[in-house]
Structure formats: structure tokens, C-alpha cells
Scaffold this active site. Structure first.
Site, PDB file in Angstrom:
ATOM      1  CD  GLU A  35      -2.629   1.433   2.525  1.00 57.29           C
ATOM      2  OE1 GLU A  35      -2.272   0.834   3.556  1.00 57.29           O
ATOM      3  OE2 GLU A  35      -3.611   2.192   2.472  1.00 57.29           O
ATOM      4  NE  ARG A 261       4.655  -7.817  10.089  1.00 55.74           N
ATOM      5  CZ  ARG A 261       3.798  -6.979   9.503  1.00 55.74           C
ATOM      6  NH1 ARG A 261       2.510  -7.262   9.484  1.00 55.74           N
ATOM      7  NH2 ARG A 261       4.230  -5.879   8.943  1.00 55.74           N
ATOM      8  CE  LYS A 271       3.723   0.908   5.823  1.00 54.07           C
ATOM      9  NZ  LYS A 271       2.996   0.426   4.638  1.00 54.07           N
TER      10      LYS A 271
END
Length: 553
Positions: A35, A261, A271
Site C-alpha cells: 500500500e 513477517r 509503519k
RNA sequence: UGGGGUAUAGCCAAGUUGGUAAGGCAGCGGGUUUUGAUCCCGCCAUUCGUAGGUUCGAGUCCUGCUACCCCAGCCA
């Protein structure tokens, strides 16, 4: 880098091998779907290497697709930095980059199809009401009062949504699945919402935007993706992914597989926290060399190959993990050990005067100790030099292999010198060390057979260049800052130590980001901001230092 | 008894159909060395979360436990 290192194998490759063998697929197509709402970091590199690596090894394709369904959080600057970082890492996507927004028209048609089939409806409940009706993890939810609205009415409502006739939040489109499902995401998930927002790709064309779960699977199908790889938190979402594909008319059945992850010790990779570091000025920006972003690591001096190697070494599994920083550091050390030119730089200078030395000399010094093909450079040697303050002691035990008063030491690439006497300031600090040198020790051991154990680096005082040298240490003081109540409180106050160093003159020619070894100090690179007037070097990583380790015990 | 996942060394991680625990990082010991680097040699899981079971044989199969991660955004 090849045969000696075992070829990557992981559960995803096993699945692909099986799919190919069974004839389920005759080609492999993956995609990297960020994104565009932030900068890429080392965690993304793992996904990039996985997706592009599989495409390469199986002679398949890998698309770059921006998952841009939430215009409020996204920005064109992010898409540009992401494209740049993926290419810098050494990968090229198939054809032009894609955007989920490329498919907004088709997505809309599929939504209409779902409504027409009676498996989607427009809900006018408030967000709070929807949340309450969703139930809890242990209690089933309840049906929305709008769930049984006739198809024709839903079609009309959705058309009005699309035409901007309803306000943001007034209604949304939901899939009609099962309010008592154990998978929360299957309890009539919202698939379209109203946002009167400007979109970086579609501008002001749309005021309704599809949700991730509805968009991602369809985008995969449209692009003919065979294996859609994502992280573990989407495991439940896979049920919705499959539901959407099964309930629309499309001739491709991509499958989603999830892997864990990356977590790296002494840093953060979410983020939200990365943004906080930048906004609260704990670091100088997204490309601060202490940041785990691709931009930061690049400025720190890591190469694309070293990051790819790291991703190869950590592997791909479904296990939660916390990788040690030493794993990453070993990758760049391995590469720079063979590729970096050797140079000399003194970080904490103290002057020495060689009293019996005459005119300046320019000495040949190899650029690499093991690789003659890398050539040599000239280094000026003169009566007054700088050496590292910690490389001199008035007295020391036998374990100390450096310059000691009354003893000898080898000056790297030059002569053997002996410390004769010292001069101190009023505070007792050594300000100058007077030495004598043995003229017959250039490139050879003393003729009389005496042994000189230590070797230290140096620079000529009159020829040396001033340079700002940034020493970077771990950004945090704890291995897992994300687990802290206030992660920012564990930021390492010594994550950056700036030195006013003296460096050998040949360093003025170095290219920005080109890996260098300052002998006995570590690997460094010239910062892109560096100029002739103001040289700046960043420490990529220290050398292994068994002396420091033993000494710290 | 909500559901979905995961447990192999300090860390990462191989371990296809049960046949007797790869490799890397880190660490430790030794050798070479004009970088206390590199390089080279050697060491580092009688045991696979745990308790049972099946079997000639189990990290791999079965059962019961335990621990940890994820899910209740009109975020992705």
C-alpha cells in the site's frame, strides 16, 4: 553466491513444486502488493525477495501492484519511493506497475454481481451499530435489519452510493455471508465504503472505494496470479478471499499462502512506530542511517546484494521470529570484506612526532590485503602523524598490542616506530608522543630479528583531511522495543556518535555509498551529503573485534 | 471446548513417503596474519514444547496437555 550456499527451500516452494508436478499450474505468477502509504523497510525486503525470487527461479512473473484502495492514507510520493527501492534491491516487475485502482471499474461490476445474486446488500446502520451487531469472539453476531432488502433496492442504493448521493458513513456495501461464523471477517464484511477523497491515480472519479478483502483477491485473479503470498495475520482473511472468488464470475483461482513477517532485534518494523520516529524527530528522516527502512539501510552503506543475502539466510516459514542483528551484519561484512577498499582514518586523533624522520614520503599501500588486482594508492608519510588515542598507553600488560612508552609498534603500511617520551597538558592528557623510527622496516621486519607484535593505523598530520564520521549503534536499548509500553523511551541515546576525524587524502575521491574499510575500525561509506568542503562518512558496521569482547568481560 | 496458526540449539532454519537430527548466525578452542579483521582447523541437540500411545524403529503417525502469536476497522 551459489552452489556452496544451499538453494532456498521453503514450504511455499514445496507447494509450488507440487502444483507444477500435479499440473495444477503450468506457470508461476506472483506479485508484490504494497500500500503506498509509507516507505519500504527490511521487512518488505523479505516479501520482495520471496515474490521476485520465486518468479525468477521458476521462470515465472512477478507484478508490482500498489494496493491503493484507501486514498486518505496514500500518496504518489510513496509510490515513487517504493518503485525506486524495489529496483534498487535489484528486481524488475513484469510490465508496467499495476494499481488496484486500475480495476475499480471491474471491481464495481463484481460488486453489482454480488448484489444481483443476493449475496451483498447496502447497510444504512451506523458504524457503531455494525460493530455491536458483529458480536464478539465468543458470541455470534446478529443480522442487520437491512440484510433482507430486496435486490432491486440494493442495486438502486449502490448506484446512488456510487453517484455520491449518500454522505460518508451513511451507508456501506456488505457481503451477505454468516453473522455467526467463527471467522470474524466472515460476519457480513463491509466491501465498499463512501469516501469523498481525492485519489492519486483515479483523481475524483470515485466516491466509493472497495475494501482490501474484496479488492485483493479479485486483483490477483485479474492479473492471473497463481500464488498470492502474504503475512500470517491474513490467515483468517483467506476464507473471505476464497469466498469472493467463488461468488463472482471469473476464470482464475489464485490461492493465498501466508508466511511470518520479519522481526529484527533492537529496531521496530511497524509503519506506525516508524512514522513516530520520524515525526517526533527521534531520527533525521526516513533515510536516517539508523532506520530499518530501505532508504536508511542504503544510506548506512548496505548493498542490495547483502540485503538479498540476508533474506536468503533468514528463510521463509510460518514461525514467529526475532532475528538477531548479527545475522544482518554478517551479510554486509561478508560482502565488504572482499569488495571494500582499505583506507586509514583516525577517529580520536593524538599527535606523534617522529624526531629522526626527514622529508615527506609517499608510500604505496595496497587497496586490499588479499586481492592485488584492486591495486594500490599512495599515502603520505611525514614527521608528524595522528594515531588513535586509544592506541597509546604509558604502560600496559602483554595483551595490549599497540604503542606503549618505550616500546615499538608497526605503523600500518609503513615503518616500525618506538615511543620515546610524551608531553602532557595541565590536566595530564597526553598531547604529543615523541617517537623514533627504524628506516629499515618499510615492507619488511627488523633485520635483527626482534619481534614487533602490534600494528596500528595513522594519517599524516599535515596531509590528513578533516571529516565528520558518524558512528551508528543500535537505535534501541532493548531487543524488542515494540513490546514496551512506550517504545520511544527505550531509544538509545548513543545511537549516533559523531567524530571529528582525520582521514587519509585519497578519501576525497570516494564515491557516495561506496563501501570502504577504515582498517581496524569498520566499514564506512561516504554520505550522499558529503562535499569537498565537508567530508562525511557513515559507519555501516564495525569489524568483528575479539579484543573488545575479551576486554569487556 | 470461539476460530485460525506455530512449537527442532542463544538466534534463523533444513528435515518429501517413519530408518537413527543439514546449514547459517552467534559462541568457544587452536593455527596463519603488517587490520586484535580476513582465512584455515576443531568444538557446539543421545534429542525435536510436554505426557502418553502405535511400531523392530517416531522430529516425522495417533491421543491428551502446555506455551506463544493472530482475529471483534466503513485500515491493509
Amino acid at each position: 553466491m551459489t552452489d556452496s550456499v544451499s538453494r532456498p527451500t521453503n514450504f511455499i516452494r514445496h507447494i509450488i513444486d507440487n502444483d507444477l508436478n500435479e499440473g495444477i499450474h503450468d506457470r508461476v505468477a506472483t506479485r508484490f502488493p504494497p500500500e503506498p502509504n509509507g516507505y519500504l523497510h527490511i521487512g518488505h525486503a523479505k516479501s520482495i525477495c520471496l515474490n521476485f525470487g520465486i518468479a525468477k527461479d521458476y521462470e515465472g512473473t512477478c507484478n508490482l501492484r500498489f494496493d491503493d484502495t484507501n486514498p486518505e492514507k496514500e500518496d504518489i510520493d510513496f509510490v515513487n519511493s517504493i518503485k525506486h527501492d524495489v529496483q534498487w534491491l535489484g528486481f524488475q516487475w513484469q510490465g508496467k506497475e499495476r494499481y488496484s485502482s486500475d480495476y475499480f471499474e471491474q471491481l464495481h461490476s463484481f460488486a453489482v454481481e454480488l448484489i444481483s445474486k443476493g449475496v451483498a446488500f447496502v447497510d444504512f446502520s451506523t458504524q457503531e451499530e455494525i460493530r455491536e451487531m458483529r458480536g464478539t469472539l465468543k458470541a455470534p453476531g446478529s443480522n442487520s435489519p437491512y440484510r433482507d432488502t430486496p435486490i432491486e433496492e440494493n442495486l438502486a442504493h449502490f448506484e446512488k452510493m456510487k453517484n455520491g448521493e449518500y454522505a460518508e458513513g451513511e451507508c456501506c456495501l456488505r457481503a451477505k455471508i454468516d453473522m455467526s461464523s467463527a471467522f470474524m471477517c466472515m460476519r457480513d464484511p463491509v466491501i465498499y465504503r463512501i469516501k469523498f477523497a481525492h485519489h492519486h491515480q483515479t483523481l475524483d472519479k470515485w466516491c466509493i472505494y472497495p475494501m482490501y478483502d474484496f479488492t485483493h483477491c479479485i486483483s490477483d485473479a485479474i492479473e492471473g496470479i497463481t500464488h498470492s503470498l502474504c503475512t500470517l495475520e491474513f490467515q483468517d482473511n483467506r476464507r473471505l478471499y476464497d469466498w469472493v472468488i467463488e461468488n463472482i464470475t471469473i476464470d482464475c483461482t489464485p490461492r493465498q499462502y501466508e508466511f511470518s513477517r520479519l522481526n529484527l532485534e533492537y529496531t521496530v518494523l511497524s509503519k506506525r512506530r516508524l512514522i513516530q520516529l520520524v515525526e517526533d524527530k527521534h531520527v533525521d528522516g526516513w533515510d536516517d542511517p539508523r532506520m530499518p527502512t530501505i532508504a536508511g539501510i542504503r544510506r548506512r552503506g548496505y548493498s542490495p546484494a547483502s540485503i538479498r543475502e540476508f533474506c536468503l539466510r533468514i528463510g521463509v516459514t510460518k514461525m514467529d521470529n526475532m532475528v538477531e542483528m548479527s545475522m544482518l551484519e554478517a551479510c554486509i561484512r561478508d560482502e565488504l570484506n572482499s569488495s571494500a577498499k582499505r583506507r586509514m582514518a583516525v577517529l580520536d586523533p593524538v599527535k606523534i612526532v617522529i624526531e629522526n624522520f626527514g622529508d615527506d614520503e609517499w608510500l604505496d599501500a595496497p587497496n586490499h590485503p588479499m586481492n592485488e588486482e584492486m591495486g594500490t594508492r599512495q599515502v603520505p608519510f611525514s614527521k608528524e602523524l595522528f594515531i588513535e588515542a586509544e592506541d597509546f598507553r604509558e604502560s600496559a600488560n602483554k595483551k595490549y598490542k599497540r604503542l606503549v612508552l618505550g616500546k615499538e609498534v608497526r605503523l600500518r603500511n609503513a615503518y616500525v616506530v618506538k615511543a620515546e617520551r610524551i608531553e602532557k597538558d595541565d590536566d595530564g592528557n597526553v598531547v604529543c608522543i615523541y617517537c623514533s623510527y627504524d628506516p629499515d622496516t618499510l615492507g619488511k621486519d627488523p633485520a635483527d630479528g626482534r619481534k614487533v607484535k602490534g600494528v596500528i593505523h595513522w594519517v599524516s598530520a599535515s596531509h590528513a583531511l578533516d571529516a565528520e564520521v558518524n558512528l551508528y549503534n543500535a537505535l534501541f536499548t532493548v531487543p524488542n522495543p515494540a513490546a514496551e509500553e512506550d517504545f520511544a523511551s527505550t531509544i538509545n541515546p548513543e545511537s549516533l556518535v559523531v567524530k571529528n576525524a582525520k582521514v587519509e587524502p585519497s578519501l576525497s575521491d570516494s564515491e557516495p555509498l561506496q563501501g570502504l574499510q577504515f582498517e581496524r575500525q569498520g566499514y564506512f561509506c561516504k554520505d550522499p551529503s558529503s562535499s569537498t568542503d565537508h567530508l562525511v562518512f557513515n559507519r555501516t558496521v564495525e569489524l568483528r573485534d575479539s579484543y573488545a569482547r575479551v576486554n569487556s568481560l
